[in-house]
Motif scaffolding. Structure first.
Motif, mmCIF file in Angstrom:
data_model
loop_
_atom_site.group_PDB
_atom_site.id
_atom_site.type_symbol
_atom_site.label_atom_id
_atom_site.label_comp_id
_atom_site.label_asym_id
_atom_site.label_seq_id
_atom_site.Cartn_x
_atom_site.Cartn_y
_atom_site.Cartn_z
ATOM 1 N N ASP A 134 0.765 -1.264 -0.173
ATOM 2 C CA ASP A 134 0.059 0.149 -0.120
ATOM 3 C C ASP A 134 0.780 1.345 0.054
ATOM 4 O O ASP A 134 0.463 2.424 -0.347
ATOM 5 C CB ASP A 134 -0.966 -0.101 1.251
ATOM 6 N N HIS A 135 2.136 1.184 0.440
ATOM 7 C CA HIS A 135 2.825 2.338 0.686
ATOM 8 C C HIS A 135 3.700 2.640 -0.388
ATOM 9 O O HIS A 135 4.268 3.783 -0.707
ATOM 10 C CB HIS A 135 3.848 2.292 1.880
ATOM 11 N N ILE A 136 3.852 1.673 -1.583
ATOM 12 C CA ILE A 136 4.537 1.716 -2.653
ATOM 13 C C ILE A 136 3.521 2.293 -3.848
ATOM 14 O O ILE A 136 2.745 1.597 -4.040
ATOM 15 C CB ILE A 136 5.289 0.590 -3.134
ATOM 16 N N THR A 137 3.779 3.592 -4.316
ATOM 17 C CA THR A 137 3.025 4.049 -5.044
ATOM 18 C C THR A 137 3.494 3.986 -6.561
ATOM 19 O O THR A 137 2.932 3.583 -7.648
ATOM 20 C CB THR A 137 2.956 5.562 -5.131
ATOM 21 N N SER A 138 4.908 4.113 -6.808
ATOM 22 C CA SER A 138 5.481 3.742 -8.001
ATOM 23 C C SER A 138 6.904 3.905 -7.910
ATOM 24 O O SER A 138 7.474 4.451 -6.893
ATOM 25 C CB SER A 138 5.019 4.567 -9.075
ATOM 26 N N LEU A 139 7.943 3.180 -8.651
ATOM 27 C CA LEU A 139 9.208 3.599 -8.834
ATOM 28 C C LEU A 139 9.645 4.613 -9.527
ATOM 29 O O LEU A 139 8.857 4.879 -10.372
ATOM 30 C CB LEU A 139 10.028 2.104 -9.448
ATOM 31 N N ALA A 140 10.553 5.131 -8.932
ATOM 32 C CA ALA A 140 11.196 6.461 -9.820
ATOM 33 C C ALA A 140 11.495 6.122 -11.492
ATOM 34 O O ALA A 140 12.082 4.860 -11.385
ATOM 35 C CB ALA A 140 12.133 7.195 -9.181
ATOM 36 N N PRO A 141 11.343 6.802 -12.412
ATOM 37 C CA PRO A 141 11.674 6.697 -13.491
ATOM 38 C C PRO A 141 13.282 6.281 -13.868
ATOM 39 O O PRO A 141 14.071 6.910 -12.976
ATOM 40 C CB PRO A 141 11.275 7.743 -14.569
ATOM 41 N N ALA A 142 13.709 5.500 -14.683
ATOM 42 C CA ALA A 142 15.208 5.226 -14.852
ATOM 43 C C ALA A 142 15.788 6.382 -15.021
ATOM 44 O O ALA A 142 15.322 7.232 -15.843
ATOM 45 C CB ALA A 142 15.202 3.785 -15.679
ATOM 46 N N ARG A 143 16.787 6.533 -14.597
ATOM 47 C CA ARG A 143 18.101 7.722 -14.859
ATOM 48 C C ARG A 143 17.303 8.962 -14.480
ATOM 49 O O ARG A 143 17.930 9.854 -14.868
ATOM 50 C CB ARG A 143 18.526 7.591 -16.372
ATOM 51 N N SER A 144 16.291 8.950 -13.597
ATOM 52 C CA SER A 144 15.907 10.068 -12.970
ATOM 53 C C SER A 144 16.625 10.890 -11.893
ATOM 54 O O SER A 144 17.535 10.050 -11.227
ATOM 55 C CB SER A 144 14.299 10.233 -12.613
ATOM 56 N N PHE A 145 16.608 11.905 -11.291
ATOM 57 C CA PHE A 145 17.167 12.374 -10.263
ATOM 58 C C PHE A 145 16.568 11.635 -9.213
ATOM 59 O O PHE A 145 17.589 11.220 -8.122
ATOM 60 C CB PHE A 145 16.849 13.858 -9.928
ATOM 61 N N ALA A 146 15.480 11.279 -8.844
ATOM 62 C CA ALA A 146 14.721 10.526 -7.811
ATOM 63 C C ALA A 146 15.297 9.115 -7.753
ATOM 64 O O ALA A 146 15.999 8.514 -6.800
ATOM 65 C CB ALA A 146 13.401 10.396 -7.966
ATOM 66 N N SER A 147 15.865 8.208 -8.878
ATOM 67 C CA SER A 147 16.003 6.991 -9.087
ATOM 68 C C SER A 147 17.623 7.221 -8.805
ATOM 69 O O SER A 147 18.116 6.221 -8.102
ATOM 70 C CB SER A 147 15.790 6.380 -10.299
ATOM 71 N N LEU A 148 18.212 8.161 -9.027
ATOM 72 C CA LEU A 148 19.690 8.434 -8.829
ATOM 73 C C LEU A 148 19.741 8.542 -7.242
ATOM 74 O O LEU A 148 20.909 7.874 -6.565
ATOM 75 C CB LEU A 148 20.411 9.638 -9.244
ATOM 76 N N MET A 149 18.988 9.137 -6.591
ATOM 77 C CA MET A 149 18.893 9.409 -4.936
ATOM 78 C C MET A 149 18.799 7.743 -4.439
ATOM 79 O O MET A 149 19.368 7.374 -3.309
ATOM 80 C CB MET A 149 17.848 10.317 -4.458
ATOM 81 N N GLU A 150 17.963 7.107 -5.146
ATOM 82 C CA GLU A 150 17.703 5.766 -4.646
ATOM 83 C C GLU A 150 19.231 4.978 -4.868
ATOM 84 O O GLU A 150 19.466 4.076 -3.831
ATOM 85 C CB GLU A 150 16.609 5.120 -5.307
ATOM 86 N N LEU A 151 19.788 5.116 -5.895
ATOM 87 C CA LEU A 151 21.154 4.378 -6.069
ATOM 88 C C LEU A 151 21.954 4.838 -5.084
ATOM 89 O O LEU A 151 22.691 3.887 -4.512
ATOM 90 C CB LEU A 151 21.564 4.774 -7.465
ATOM 91 N N TYR A 152 21.894 6.218 -4.503
ATOM 92 C CA TYR A 152 23.098 6.634 -3.758
ATOM 93 C C TYR A 152 22.564 5.983 -2.184
ATOM 94 O O TYR A 152 23.609 5.847 -1.563
ATOM 95 C CB TYR A 152 22.839 8.115 -3.391
ATOM 96 N N GLU A 153 21.216 5.713 -1.794
ATOM 97 C CA GLU A 153 21.012 5.152 -0.629
ATOM 98 C C GLU A 153 21.466 3.727 -0.662
ATOM 99 O O GLU A 153 22.050 3.061 0.324
ATOM 100 C CB GLU A 153 19.367 4.957 -0.723
ATOM 101 N N ASN A 154 21.336 3.016 -1.972
ATOM 102 C CA ASN A 154 21.892 1.679 -2.095
ATOM 103 C C ASN A 154 23.408 1.628 -1.871
ATOM 104 O O ASN A 154 24.023 0.785 -1.149
ATOM 105 C CB ASN A 154 21.529 1.105 -3.216
ATOM 106 N N ASN A 155 24.163 2.619 -2.619
ATOM 107 C CA ASN A 155 25.401 2.741 -2.318
ATOM 108 C C ASN A 155 25.995 2.763 -0.792
ATOM 109 O O ASN A 155 26.953 2.430 -0.382
ATOM 110 C CB ASN A 155 26.077 3.859 -3.100
ATOM 111 N N TYR A 156 25.114 3.540 -0.118
ATOM 112 C CA TYR A 156 25.349 3.887 1.367
ATOM 113 C C TYR A 156 25.290 2.430 2.181
ATOM 114 O O TYR A 156 26.070 2.184 2.907
ATOM 115 C CB TYR A 156 24.517 4.903 1.787
ATOM 116 N N ILE A 157 24.313 1.817 1.633
ATOM 117 C CA ILE A 157 23.965 0.517 2.481
ATOM 118 C C ILE A 157 25.315 -0.536 2.363
ATOM 119 O O ILE A 157 25.946 -0.864 3.180
ATOM 120 C CB ILE A 157 22.765 -0.116 2.041
ATOM 121 N N TYR A 158 25.820 -0.332 1.007
ATOM 122 C CA TYR A 158 27.016 -1.347 0.552
ATOM 123 C C TYR A 158 28.144 -0.754 1.295
ATOM 124 O O TYR A 158 29.118 -1.441 1.942
ATOM 125 C CB TYR A 158 27.060 -1.431 -0.663
#
Length: 155
Positions: free
Chosen positions: A6-30
């Motif tokens: 219910d909390h997931i509305t949509s994924l950010a479009p590929a190569r958008s700024f929002a999806s880049l921030m998601e990538l930065y979050e994953n890089n932080y976890i790693y």
């Protein structure tokens, strides 16, 4: 923590700024898995493996840290670092990104045309996607800083 669909509305479009921030979050976890305590590392450390991984602390502050990560290879021209990345870790925002100042002389642009400016969204996408894959590889090879048990000795 339990997440429902219910909390997931949509994924950010590929190569958008929002999806880049998601990538930065994953890089932080790693990065946190690779370097659980950046202060405990000291100035430099090597994680031994089939291909040794070198970590050097460039800058430490309460909110950010900058580290250099590389492997060294010997070839006809001597010892060369590849890849040679500067990674900024944002502790408060829980993000990690490759800095434009990284020595990416051996990094190949895989997109069409000439490589973009190092501050562009396209460039950041390419190098941070590379960082994400490389961190997963390094973790899969068992790399970690400091190595388990290294700082367990009482003084």
């Amino acid at each position: 923590m339990i997440l429902s669909c219910d909390h997931i509305t949509s994924l950010a479009p590929a190569r958008s700024f929002a999806s880049l921030m998601e990538l930065y979050e994953n890089n932080y976890i790693y990065m946190r898995r690779l370097v659980p305590d950046v202060v405990a590392v000291g100035d430099e450390q090597v994680s031994r493996g089939e291909v040794d991984l070198y970590l050097r602390i460039e800058e430490l502050s309460p909110y950010t840290s900058t580290v250099a990560l590389t492997h060294y290879f010997d070839d006809n021209s001597g010892r060369r670092a590849h890849p040679d990345l500067l990674v900024r870790i944002y502790h408060d925002a829980q993000l990690a990104e490759v800095l434009p100042d990284s020595a990416l002389h051996s990094f190949r642009w895989t997109g069409k045309g000439a490589p973009p400016d190092r501050r562009s969204l396209a460039w950041r996408w390419e190098v941070n996607r590379f960082l994400n894959r490389w961190l997963r590889y390094c973790l899969g090879e068992g790399h970690r800083f400091p190595e388990p048990g290294e700082n367990d000795l009482a003084v």
